[in-house]
Motif scaffolding. Structure first.
Motif: not given
Ligand SMILES: CC(C)(COP(=O)(O)OP(=O)(O)OC[C@H]1O[C@@H](n2cnc3c(N)ncnc32)[C@H](O)[C@@H]1OP(=O)(O)O)[C@@H](O)C(=O)NCCC(=O)NCCS
Length: 163
Positions: A29, A86, A88, A93-99, A125, A130, A134
């Motif tokens: 990440s 971003i 979290l 994570r994986n609750k739609g907050i990233g979007k 990553n 994704k 998305s």
């Molecule tokens: C990367 C990150 C910001 C994404 O935010 P998130 O809230 O976890 O992701 P969301 O729930 O909004 O999902 C975004 C998309 O990824 C998919 N997704 C989320 N978690 C997933 C997982 N574990 N496996 C596969 N797909 C996943 C979702 O289904 C969604 O796709 P969709 O809209 O087609 O359904 C978050 O996971 C995070 O903080 N990761 C660690 C730090 C990092 O890597 N930051 C990125 C630096 S730019």
């Protein structure tokens, strides 16, 4: 869950650093291999700039992450482009907050006349790739083995959205 975004304040820094440091070390990440100090982290979220800012993400008053809109390059020609990141807390994570955070920062960027947003992501990553795919971002660059973390070369991918 009640998610809100607040411009990052100095008193948020310790909580945000704890979240960021979860991802230094082994994860893909961030490219930092060791834990950041508060001073190092401060430079990643505070820019002393009216346009480029960070926002803390809160759930019911608890800090659970942050979204950064940073300068893309130090040349005025790039002033309408910004870079997004971003982070979290793992429990959120994986609750739609990233979007949600991405949609929030895009609205903020539009208000600041940003034309183009870029994300820089390790090819390993998968969730981050994704997230941007998305959310309507297009892959615009793939750099092969340009970064090294924990003795391993990593590909770096850029995603972009024209606002
Ligand atoms: C990367 C990150 C910001 C994404 O935010 P998130 O809230 O976890 O992701 P969301 O729930 O909004 O999902 C975004 C998309 O990824 C998919 N997704 C989320 N978690 C997933 C997982 N574990 N496996 C596969 N797909 C996943 C979702 O289904 C969604 O796709 P969709 O809209 O087609 O359904 C978050 O996971 C995070 O903080 N990761 C660690 C730090 C990092 O890597 N930051 C990125 C630096 S730019």
């Amino acid at each position: 869950m009640k998610i809100i975004f607040e411009e990052t304040r100095p008193d948020h820094l310790t909580a945000l650093l704890q979240i960021y440091n979860v991802y230094t070390g082994a994860s893909y990440s961030t490219l930092y291999e060791t834990q950041l100090t508060l001073e190092q982290f401060r430079n990643l979220v505070f820019f002393n700039n009216l346009k480029y800012k960070s926002f803390s993400i809160l759930n019911d008053n608890e800090i659970i992450g942050f979204v950064v809109l940073a300068k893309y390059k130090n040349n005025a020609a790039y002033d309408s482009t910004a870079e997004v990141a971003i982070y979290l807390h793992p429990n959120f994570r994986n609750k739609g907050i990233g979007k949600k955070a991405l949609a929030f920062i895009e609205e903020y960027a539009k208000q600041k006349n940003i034309h183009s947003i870029i994300a820089t992501i390790s090819s390993k990553n998968i969730v981050s790739l994704k997230l941007f795919e998305s959310s309507g971002y297009k892959k615009c660059a793939h750099f092969f083995e340009v970064a090294k973390k924990n003795n391993m070369y990593l590909d770096i991918i850029n995603y972009q959205k024209i606002l």
